[in-house]
Write an enzyme that holds these catalytic residues in place. Structure first.
Site, PDB file in Angstrom:
ATOM      1  N   SER A  94       0.788  -1.188   0.094  1.00  0.00           N
ATOM      2  CA  SER A  94       0.269  -0.096   0.002  1.00  0.00           C
ATOM      3  C   SER A  94       0.814   1.202   0.188  1.00  0.00           C
ATOM      4  O   SER A  94       1.880   1.403  -0.712  1.00  0.00           O
ATOM      5  CB  SER A  94      -0.830   0.169   1.255  1.00  0.00           C
ATOM      6  N   HIS A 111      -2.268  -1.234  -4.284  1.00  0.00           N
ATOM      7  CA  HIS A 111      -4.154  -1.392  -4.421  1.00  0.00           C
ATOM      8  C   HIS A 111      -4.500   0.036  -4.116  1.00  0.00           C
ATOM      9  O   HIS A 111      -3.702   1.041  -3.948  1.00  0.00           O
ATOM     10  CB  HIS A 111      -4.644  -2.226  -3.390  1.00  0.00           C
TER      11      HIS A 111
END
EC number: 3.4.21.92
Length: 199
Positions: free
Chosen positions: A97, A122
């Site tokens: 992330s 993501h």
């Protein structure tokens, strides 16, 4: 968590440091765990301190993080870009992330991963409850952040914005080799690449 203490001999006797302070002497910052405002403030303070000490010497940011708060991660990222000193990024364990985003934002040619590290990108996560109007405002903001992160990740990796947007729709895990091919890192290392470090 117990933080180890390192004792060094100096001309004036012994001096003890916590391990992170000792690493800072070698221009190494360790970002471990989730990224929140407190962690971001500590990393930013270390970046600014090292910049003030020597703006031309590399700073080495080791990352082992599952990610965290987007605004906190962006504060670190913006500071990395703001300072003159080049920031080398090294993934140890995982960079997921916001951790992966920071990894990609290191100085081109100086973004590394250890052999068995994993990298995951993501879209930003968000949750909000309240009045419908407030939910709508927050939904628009998270979509704006998503577009901004995708554009920056595309810039750092050389991928198209469309590809990054498609790949970040869901959790997208990569090995070091896959992250290298994607453009998040420049090389996989098996030996210390930090000048002055223990080779």
């Amino acid at each position: 968590m117990l933080v180890p203490i390192v004792v060094e001999q100096t001309g004036r006797g012994e001096r003890s440091y916590d391990i992170y302070s000792r690493l800072l002497k070698d221009r190494i910052i360790f970002l471990g765990g989730g990224i929140d405002d407190n962690v971001a403030n500590l990393v930013i303070a270390q970046l600014l301190f090292l910049e003030a000490e020597d703006p031309d010497k590399d700073i080495h940011l080791y990352i082992n993080s599952p990610g965290g708060v987007v605004t906190a991660g962006m504060a670190i990222y913006d500071t990395m870009r703001y300072i003159k000193a080049p920031v080398s990024t090294i993934c140890v364990g995982q960079a997921a992330s916001m951790g992966a985003f920071l990894l990609s934002g290191g100085e081109k040619g100086k973004r590394y991963s250890l052999v068995n590290s994993r990298i995951m990108i993501h879209q930003p996560l968000g949750g909000f409850q309240g009045q419908a109007t407030d939910i709508h405002i927050h939904a628009k903001e998270i979509l704006r952040m998503k577009d901004e992160l995708n554009a920056l990740l595309a810039e750092h990796t050389g991928q198209s914005v469309e590809k990054v947007a498609a790949d970040t729709e869901r959790d997208y895990f990569m090995s070091g080799e896959e992250a290298k091919n994607y453009g998040i890192i420049d090389a996989i290392v098996t030996r210390n690449v930090v000048p002055g470090g223990a080779n």
